[in-house]
Design a protein around this motif. Structure first.
Motif, PDB file in Angstrom:
ATOM      1  N   ARG A 179      46.231  -3.102 -23.435  1.00  0.00           N
ATOM      2  CA  ARG A 179      44.802  -3.253 -23.700  1.00  0.00           C
ATOM      3  C   ARG A 179      43.974  -3.179 -22.430  1.00  0.00           C
ATOM      4  O   ARG A 179      44.445  -3.478 -21.332  1.00  0.00           O
ATOM      5  CB  ARG A 179      44.533  -4.580 -24.420  1.00  0.00           C
ATOM      6  CG  ARG A 179      45.244  -4.746 -25.767  1.00  0.00           C
ATOM      7  CD  ARG A 179      44.985  -3.563 -26.695  1.00  0.00           C
ATOM      8  NE  ARG A 179      45.472  -3.798 -28.047  1.00  0.00           N
ATOM      9  CZ  ARG A 179      46.634  -3.345 -28.516  1.00  0.00           C
ATOM     10  NH1 ARG A 179      47.464  -2.674 -27.728  1.00  0.00           N
ATOM     11  NH2 ARG A 179      46.977  -3.573 -29.771  1.00  0.00           N
ATOM     12  N   ASP A 180      42.704  -2.831 -22.608  1.00  0.00           N
ATOM     13  CA  ASP A 180      41.791  -2.742 -21.479  1.00  0.00           C
ATOM     14  C   ASP A 180      41.180  -4.106 -21.163  1.00  0.00           C
ATOM     15  O   ASP A 180      40.619  -4.303 -20.091  1.00  0.00           O
ATOM     16  CB  ASP A 180      40.685  -1.727 -21.771  1.00  0.00           C
ATOM     17  CG  ASP A 180      39.888  -1.376 -20.524  1.00  0.00           C
ATOM     18  OD1 ASP A 180      40.519  -1.166 -19.468  1.00  0.00           O
ATOM     19  OD2 ASP A 180      38.642  -1.336 -20.598  1.00  0.00           O
ATOM     20  N   TYR A 181      41.241  -5.026 -22.099  1.00  0.00           N
ATOM     21  CA  TYR A 181      40.733  -6.375 -21.826  1.00  0.00           C
ATOM     22  C   TYR A 181      41.795  -7.219 -21.122  1.00  0.00           C
ATOM     23  O   TYR A 181      42.964  -6.840 -21.020  1.00  0.00           O
ATOM     24  CB  TYR A 181      40.226  -7.063 -23.099  1.00  0.00           C
ATOM     25  CG  TYR A 181      41.216  -7.170 -24.248  1.00  0.00           C
ATOM     26  CD1 TYR A 181      42.189  -8.175 -24.293  1.00  0.00           C
ATOM     27  CD2 TYR A 181      41.139  -6.301 -25.344  1.00  0.00           C
ATOM     28  CE1 TYR A 181      43.063  -8.290 -25.360  1.00  0.00           C
ATOM     29  CE2 TYR A 181      42.013  -6.404 -26.416  1.00  0.00           C
ATOM     30  CZ  TYR A 181      42.971  -7.408 -26.427  1.00  0.00           C
ATOM     31  OH  TYR A 181      43.837  -7.535 -27.488  1.00  0.00           O
ATOM     32  N   GLN A 182      41.366  -8.389 -20.621  1.00  0.00           N
ATOM     33  CA  GLN A 182      42.232  -9.259 -19.822  1.00  0.00           C
ATOM     34  C   GLN A 182      42.572 -10.537 -20.576  1.00  0.00           C
ATOM     35  O   GLN A 182      41.833 -10.954 -21.473  1.00  0.00           O
ATOM     36  CB  GLN A 182      41.535  -9.606 -18.500  1.00  0.00           C
ATOM     37  CG  GLN A 182      41.171  -8.375 -17.683  1.00  0.00           C
ATOM     38  CD  GLN A 182      40.391  -8.702 -16.435  1.00  0.00           C
ATOM     39  OE1 GLN A 182      40.589  -8.084 -15.406  1.00  0.00           O
ATOM     40  NE2 GLN A 182      39.469  -9.648 -16.503  1.00  0.00           N
ATOM     41  N   LEU A 195      37.995  -8.892 -31.939  1.00  0.00           N
ATOM     42  CA  LEU A 195      36.908  -9.467 -31.149  1.00  0.00           C
ATOM     43  C   LEU A 195      36.768  -8.833 -29.770  1.00  0.00           C
ATOM     44  O   LEU A 195      35.664  -8.493 -29.340  1.00  0.00           O
ATOM     45  CB  LEU A 195      37.111 -10.973 -30.996  1.00  0.00           C
ATOM     46  CG  LEU A 195      36.987 -11.813 -32.268  1.00  0.00           C
ATOM     47  CD1 LEU A 195      37.193 -13.289 -31.959  1.00  0.00           C
ATOM     48  CD2 LEU A 195      35.629 -11.609 -32.921  1.00  0.00           C
ATOM     49  N   MET A 196      37.890  -8.657 -29.093  1.00  0.00           N
ATOM     50  CA  MET A 196      37.821  -8.191 -27.706  1.00  0.00           C
ATOM     51  C   MET A 196      37.390  -6.733 -27.596  1.00  0.00           C
ATOM     52  O   MET A 196      36.892  -6.307 -26.559  1.00  0.00           O
ATOM     53  CB  MET A 196      39.173  -8.398 -27.020  1.00  0.00           C
ATOM     54  CG  MET A 196      39.577  -9.862 -26.876  1.00  0.00           C
ATOM     55  SD  MET A 196      38.403 -10.851 -25.915  1.00  0.00           S
ATOM     56  CE  MET A 196      38.634 -10.163 -24.284  1.00  0.00           C
ATOM     57  N   GLN A 197      37.561  -5.964 -28.647  1.00  0.00           N
ATOM     58  CA  GLN A 197      37.171  -4.553 -28.625  1.00  0.00           C
ATOM     59  C   GLN A 197      35.846  -4.298 -29.332  1.00  0.00           C
ATOM     60  O   GLN A 197      35.493  -3.151 -29.597  1.00  0.00           O
ATOM     61  CB  GLN A 197      38.282  -3.711 -29.252  1.00  0.00           C
ATOM     62  CG  GLN A 197      39.584  -3.759 -28.452  1.00  0.00           C
ATOM     63  CD  GLN A 197      40.726  -3.000 -29.092  1.00  0.00           C
ATOM     64  OE1 GLN A 197      40.699  -2.662 -30.277  1.00  0.00           O
ATOM     65  NE2 GLN A 197      41.769  -2.721 -28.319  1.00  0.00           N
ATOM     66  N   ASN A 198      35.109  -5.386 -29.637  1.00  0.00           N
ATOM     67  CA  ASN A 198      33.835  -5.239 -30.345  1.00  0.00           C
ATOM     68  C   ASN A 198      32.816  -6.204 -29.730  1.00  0.00           C
ATOM     69  O   ASN A 198      32.703  -7.353 -30.149  1.00  0.00           O
ATOM     70  CB  ASN A 198      34.034  -5.529 -31.834  1.00  0.00           C
ATOM     71  CG  ASN A 198      32.798  -5.194 -32.663  1.00  0.00           C
ATOM     72  OD1 ASN A 198      31.680  -5.219 -32.161  1.00  0.00           O
ATOM     73  ND2 ASN A 198      33.012  -4.894 -33.942  1.00  0.00           N
ATOM     74  N   GLU A 199      32.091  -5.717 -28.732  1.00  0.00           N
ATOM     75  CA  GLU A 199      31.152  -6.570 -28.018  1.00  0.00           C
ATOM     76  C   GLU A 199      30.028  -7.069 -28.919  1.00  0.00           C
ATOM     77  O   GLU A 199      29.571  -8.214 -28.799  1.00  0.00           O
ATOM     78  CB  GLU A 199      30.561  -5.824 -26.821  1.00  0.00           C
ATOM     79  CG  GLU A 199      29.680  -6.709 -25.945  1.00  0.00           C
ATOM     80  CD  GLU A 199      29.174  -5.997 -24.705  1.00  0.00           C
ATOM     81  OE1 GLU A 199      28.401  -6.613 -23.954  1.00  0.00           O
ATOM     82  OE2 GLU A 199      29.566  -4.831 -24.483  1.00  0.00           O
TER      83      GLU A 199
END
Length: 366
Positions: free
Chosen positions: A215-218, A328-332
């Motif tokens: 994933r691109d999030y942390q 959630l993390m991929q939908n700001e």
């Protein structure tokens, strides 16, 4: 004000009391406080470390099954009430506050019998046994969830929220994700199962890491101090990419929380207070090991307002955790909407509201 406080057993009873005491001393540095707990509860370490005068009484809870131990419990309760009365007479409080746990039952009952103004604070949506017992004797009752209102004598109840919320909301932070070797510009999810860790949450994160690596999030994953080595052993054959940081415990949680895009964790009263005060979207995994399943009801209060997602522990695994995280993390836009809903539920002046209730109880008794 001379304030006697009693509450113990778990952090959920202790930290709201400490937050209230901190705020009260900010408003009036001449405030004198005596905290009464037990020698076995967490308060025995936490309260003295906060430089608050602390005394103990000996008490234990009732067994839910028939047990000879319950006769000892009755004896200890009667003795603890006697001991608490002496403490009340010696300290001469203007008002006595109970935040839950068996110890507060004896102290608040003793104070009420001595006609000292008394207030209880209920943190959860399901009322605890001790506060239910005390509700017949105290002057005022403070609640943190509307769902608790009809479980008490209605004429005594005031919605104040949880004092921990005001404490967290007022924290000034210059924390940066760079301190953990992460990218300051990327959204970061915190996974935290409590100071000791939650085995099912930890196992699900371990199972999810191969997907989280992509994933691109942390992710910051706090395993709990007791379970850090166990998690490391489970990950010996698993690559952990640079977007994931694993720690045993987060010591600077109040400073970190305002930077968190999504939090994954339990649905205890303190956690809910922090989440709503700061407006943090959350994935709540209620503990099934609590009285009356109250964490599910705490979580449901946020879900009903579209402020959180919930995964019950029996539905939790690596796959369900990744799916909820991705949502959630991929939908700001969704995160922003949930953050707003959470913040609308937060009561950031909660400590001040409870202080006003303490003053009311004191004045009504004059």
């Amino acid at each position: 004000m001379r304030l006697m406080v009693s509450g113990g057993g778990t952090g959920g009873h202790i930290y709201p009391a400490l937050a209230l005491i901190e705020r009260l001393k900010q408003l009036d540095p001449t405030t004198e406080v005596l905290y009464v707990g037990t020698h076995r509860g967490l308060e025995n370490k936490i309260v003295p470390a906060a430089n608050i005068s602390f005394k103990t009484i000996r008490i234990q809870g009732f067994k839910r099954s028939l047990s000879l131990d319950n006769f000892k419990t009755i004896y200890l309760f009667l003795k603890s009430v006697h001991d608490a009365k002496k403490m009340v007479r010696d300290f001469k409080p203007d008002v006595v506050l109970g935040t839950g746990g068996y110890v507060s039952g004896a102290v608040l009952y003793a104070a009420a019998r001595l006609h000292v103004p008394t207030v209880i604070h209920e943190q959860n949506s399901v009322v605890g046994v001790t506060n239910k017992f005390l509700s017949r004797f105290v002057n005022e009752i403070a609640i943190s969830f509307e769902a608790a209102r009809d479980q008490f004598p209605i004429d005594k109840v005031t919605m104040t929220g949880n004092p921990r919320a005001q404490q967290v909301a007022s924290t000034v932070s210059d924390f940066s994700w760079n301190e953990l070797g992460l990218d300051e510009q990327k959204p970061t999810m915190l996974i935290f199962g409590g100071s000791q860790g939650a085995p099912k949450i930890n196992a699900s994160v371990v199972a999810a890491i191969p997907e989280f690596n992509k994933r691109d999030y942390q992710i910051v994953f706090a395993t709990g101090q007791k379970r850090f080595e166990q998690v490391n052993q489970q990950l010996q054959q698993v690559a952990v990419e640079k977007n994931i940081v694993i720690r045993p415990y987060i010591s600077n949680m109040p400073e970190m929380l305002p930077k968190v895009a999504v939090i994954v964790g339990r649905a205890g009263a303190t956690s809910i207070a922090e989440i709503t005060a700061l407006g943090i979207p959350s994935i709540l995994i209620p503990s099934p090991y609590v009285t009356a399943n109250h964490q599910v009801k705490n979580a449901q209060a946020l879900v009903d307002q579209q402020a959180a997602e919930m995964i019950t522990e029996d539905q939790l695994n690596g796959k369900s955790l990744v799916a909820a995280a991705d949502t959630l993390m991929q939908n700001e836009k969704l995160r922003t909407k949930m953050a707003s809903a959470a913040k609308q539920m937060g009561m950031v002046d909660s400590a001040d509201r409870l202080i006003e209730l303490l003053k009311k109880a004191q004045e009504d008794n004059l």
